[in-house]
Every structure is written in structure tokens, then in C-alpha cells.
Scaffold this active site. Structure first.
Site, PDB file in Angstrom:
ATOM      1  N   PRO A   2       0.840  -1.214   0.000  1.00 20.94           N
ATOM      2  CA  PRO A   2       0.000   0.000   0.000  1.00 20.94           C
ATOM      3  C   PRO A   2       0.872   1.259   0.000  1.00 20.94           C
ATOM      4  O   PRO A   2       1.774   1.389   0.817  1.00 20.94           O
ATOM      5  CB  PRO A   2      -0.795  -0.103   1.304  1.00 20.94           C
ATOM      6  CG  PRO A   2      -0.665  -1.520   1.756  1.00 20.94           C
ATOM      7  CD  PRO A   2       0.636  -2.017   1.198  1.00 20.94           C
ATOM      8  N   GLU A   3       0.631   2.136  -0.946  1.00 22.59           N
ATOM      9  CA  GLU A   3       1.335   3.420  -1.001  1.00 22.59           C
ATOM     10  C   GLU A   3       0.415   4.496  -0.428  1.00 22.59           C
ATOM     11  O   GLU A   3      -0.730   4.219  -0.080  1.00 22.59           O
ATOM     12  CB  GLU A   3       1.718   3.737  -2.452  1.00 22.59           C
ATOM     13  CG  GLU A   3       2.746   2.785  -3.040  1.00 22.59           C
ATOM     14  CD  GLU A   3       4.146   3.014  -2.464  1.00 22.59           C
ATOM     15  OE1 GLU A   3       4.375   4.068  -1.843  1.00 22.59           O
ATOM     16  OE2 GLU A   3       4.982   2.124  -2.608  1.00 22.59           O
ATOM     17  N   HIS A  91      -5.572 -15.280   7.762  1.00 21.12           N
ATOM     18  CA  HIS A  91      -4.683 -14.122   7.940  1.00 21.12           C
ATOM     19  C   HIS A  91      -5.369 -12.934   8.606  1.00 21.12           C
ATOM     20  O   HIS A  91      -4.863 -11.821   8.553  1.00 21.12           O
ATOM     21  CB  HIS A  91      -4.083 -13.728   6.593  1.00 21.12           C
ATOM     22  CG  HIS A  91      -3.340 -14.853   5.946  1.00 21.12           C
ATOM     23  ND1 HIS A  91      -2.164 -15.353   6.475  1.00 21.12           N
ATOM     24  CD2 HIS A  91      -3.601 -15.587   4.849  1.00 21.12           C
ATOM     25  CE1 HIS A  91      -1.735 -16.349   5.707  1.00 21.12           C
ATOM     26  NE2 HIS A  91      -2.589 -16.514   4.714  1.00 21.12           N
ATOM     27  N   ARG A 110       1.466 -11.393   5.340  1.00 19.39           N
ATOM     28  CA  ARG A 110       2.912 -11.444   5.626  1.00 19.39           C
ATOM     29  C   ARG A 110       3.269 -10.835   6.981  1.00 19.39           C
ATOM     30  O   ARG A 110       4.417 -10.916   7.396  1.00 19.39           O
ATOM     31  CB  ARG A 110       3.677 -10.761   4.494  1.00 19.39           C
ATOM     32  CG  ARG A 110       3.527 -11.547   3.172  1.00 19.39           C
ATOM     33  CD  ARG A 110       4.358 -10.982   2.068  1.00 19.39           C
ATOM     34  NE  ARG A 110       5.784 -11.067   2.346  1.00 19.39           N
ATOM     35  CZ  ARG A 110       6.728 -10.554   1.553  1.00 19.39           C
ATOM     36  NH1 ARG A 110       6.384  -9.910   0.467  1.00 19.39           N
ATOM     37  NH2 ARG A 110       7.993 -10.666   1.869  1.00 19.39           N
ATOM     38  N   ARG A 152      22.641  18.381  -2.104  1.00 20.97           N
ATOM     39  CA  ARG A 152      22.517  17.001  -2.598  1.00 20.97           C
ATOM     40  C   ARG A 152      22.951  16.912  -4.054  1.00 20.97           C
ATOM     41  O   ARG A 152      22.296  17.460  -4.930  1.00 20.97           O
ATOM     42  CB  ARG A 152      21.061  16.523  -2.490  1.00 20.97           C
ATOM     43  CG  ARG A 152      20.605  16.251  -1.091  1.00 20.97           C
ATOM     44  CD  ARG A 152      19.114  15.934  -1.118  1.00 20.97           C
ATOM     45  NE  ARG A 152      18.627  15.628   0.220  1.00 20.97           N
ATOM     46  CZ  ARG A 152      18.383  14.391   0.648  1.00 20.97           C
ATOM     47  NH1 ARG A 152      18.533  13.361  -0.149  1.00 20.97           N
ATOM     48  NH2 ARG A 152      17.952  14.198   1.872  1.00 20.97           N
TER      49      ARG A 152
END
Ligand SMILES: [Zn+2]
Length: 271
Positions: A2-3, A91, A110, A152
Site C-alpha cells: 500500500p502506497e 490471515h 505477511r 545534494r
């Protein structure tokens, strides 16, 4: 995984069912998530009311008075609301039951997700304290990104994906935002001018907002559903399109690896 758009869509999907509702029961079937679910979670939660659900980066923050329940969906976690929950499956790890009869079920094959209790404000919590700014916040602007990148020399894409700079810009969204801003992903961050960084800020917001809007149409999947919510398939400009023609100019999309991640760009549209 999931983003940010999926997490935000989850937040919006859950809120109407859970906000202003009292927790009436907590059932923990398996405590072994990324960190153990606290044993005293039922004692902490039962009888308290979820005032609202906030989001910080990819964490959902359930606000109960001054305290916070922190939830992260890890790699494979999902939260769904049931009016009439089916029997627990392999799960399914945690159920929260509310005064309106709805059950919020956390599922995570997981088990890289987390459900943690944070007394008081969660802003100082170790998981949240070091996070950069939110992409939709007013703090994320061209001046901020300019200051954050002047020292950077590494690629601009890596700066964009650094959660100490800005949170929630994963690999797909970094690729797509840089295309929309017309910036090559491997350009040294400190060589991108302020006006171009302003375009990048807008492009990040537009890309994430498009994905969230796309997710809105799948909201019902989060509620009263046993199905897996699909990930949001945007019509990508460059991500995963190596060798295919650019949707804008027709040039062949190129790819390289940056920080070990697949990176693609249009050699003509991006400079
Ligand atoms: Zn192009």
C-alpha cells in the site's frame, strides 16, 4: 505494497463507519505483526471513542481523546469494515468492534504491518518523529525543496523518495511526477532550478491526487467485502513503459536504475 494513495483511500473509506464510534470489543487473534500488538490493547481501547482517523505518511492514526492508535499496513495489510463479519480466516489478526455494530478487521498475510498504542500525541513516536513533510501540506513548496536539495548531488529522484524530505512519494509516483515536471530522474538534485522545483511540487501533488481519485472509485471494496482491494492502476506516462512510445511526444521511453529501483523517463520531454 500500500502506497500513500491506497492508505488515504482506506482512511476515507473507514472514516464514516468508525469516527465518533465507541469501541465495544477488541479481539486479537495473532499478536505477531512487525512489532507485537500490545497485550493490553483491549483494556486501552474498550469504552473509548474514535474521534477521527488521521493519516501521517503511510500511518493511519486513530485519535481517541489525547491518545492514538497507530496502524501501518506493511506490505500486505488491509483494513475492512463489516456490518456482519464473516468467520475469521487464516490471515485475519485483529477485530475492533464498535457501538454501531460494525467490525473493523485487520488482515495481513505477511504480518509486516503494525498496530501500536501511543499515549498522548503520537508526533514524538519513534516511527513518526523523523518523517519529512506531507506532500499536500503547505510546508512542501518550492522554497522547501530548494533548501532540502542544495547540498545534494545525488539524483533528484532519490531526494524525492527520501522520506526525511517528503513522505509518501514511492517509486511509481516519483517516476510519474518527474515526467509531469519535465525533469530527468538522474539529474543531480542541486542542479534543478527553483522554478523547476515548483513544477515538481505541483506534479507530485497532481500525481498523488489522481491516484487517490482513482481509488475513490474502488472505495466500496474496503467495506463489506471479502475481496482483495486492487492496487490503483493509473495510466502511467513512463513507469513500466521502457521501449514504448512516450504518450506525449512519441519518443522511446528509456530506463535505468537509481538506488536499485526501476527508473524510466522520456529523453525528449524530460531535461
Ligand atoms: Zn516525451
Amino acid at each position: 505494497m500500500p502506497e500513500l494513495p491506497e492508505v488515504e483511500t482506506t482512511r476515507r473509506g473507514l472514516a464514516p463507519h468508525v469516527e465518533r464510534q465507541k469501541v465495544t470489543a477488541v479481539r486479537i487473534y495473532d499478536r505477531r505483526l512487525r512489532w507485537p500488538v500490545p497485550r493490553d490493547l483491549p483494556r486501552r481501547l474498550v469504552g473509548r471513542t474514535v474521534d477521527r482517523i488521521d493519516r501521517r505518511s503511510k500511518y493511519l492514526l486513530f485519535r481517541l481523546g489525547v491518545d492514538t492508535l497507530i496502524v501501518h499496513m506493511g506490505m500486505t495489510g488491509s483494513l475492512r469494515v463489516f456490518a456482519d463479519p464473516p468467520p475469521k480466516q487464516a490471515h485475519d489478526h485483529i477485530d475492533l468492534e464498535f457501538g454501531n455494530g460494525k467490525v473493523l478487521r485487520y488482515r495481513d498475510p505477511r504480518r509486516f504491518g503494525a498496530m501500536l498504542w501511543s499515549p498522548g500525541s503520537s508526533s514524538g513516536h519513534p516511527l513518526l518523529a523523523e518523517l519529512g513533510v506531507e506532500p499536500f501540506s503547505t510546508e512542501f513548496d518550492a522554497d522547501y525543496l530548494y533548501r532540502a536539495t542544495r547540498r545534494r548531488r545525488a539524483a533528484i529522484k532519490l531526494a524525492l523518495m527520501d522520506s526525511h524530505v517528503v513522505v509518501g512519494v514511492g517509486n511509481i509516483y516519483a517516476n510519474e511526477s518527474l515526467f509531469r515536471a519535465g525533469i530527468r530522474p538522474h539529474r543531480p538534485a542541486n542542479r534543478v532550478s527553483r522554478p523547476r522545483l515548483a513544477r515538481l511540487v505541483s506534479a507530485v501533488r497532481e500525481t498523488l491526487a489522481d491516484a487517490i481519485a482513482k481509488g475513490g472509485s474502488t472505495l466500496r471494496d474496503y467495506v463489506d467485502s471479502r475481496g482483495e482491494p486492487g492496487s490503483f492502476q493509473l495510466d502511467y506516462y513512463v513507469y513500466g513503459r521502457e521501449g514504448e512510445p512516450c504518450r506525449v511526444c512519441g519518443a522511446s521511453i528509456r530506463s535505468l536504475r537509481l538506488g536499485g529501483r526501476a527508473t524510466s523517463y522520456c529523453p525528449s520531454c524530460q531535461r
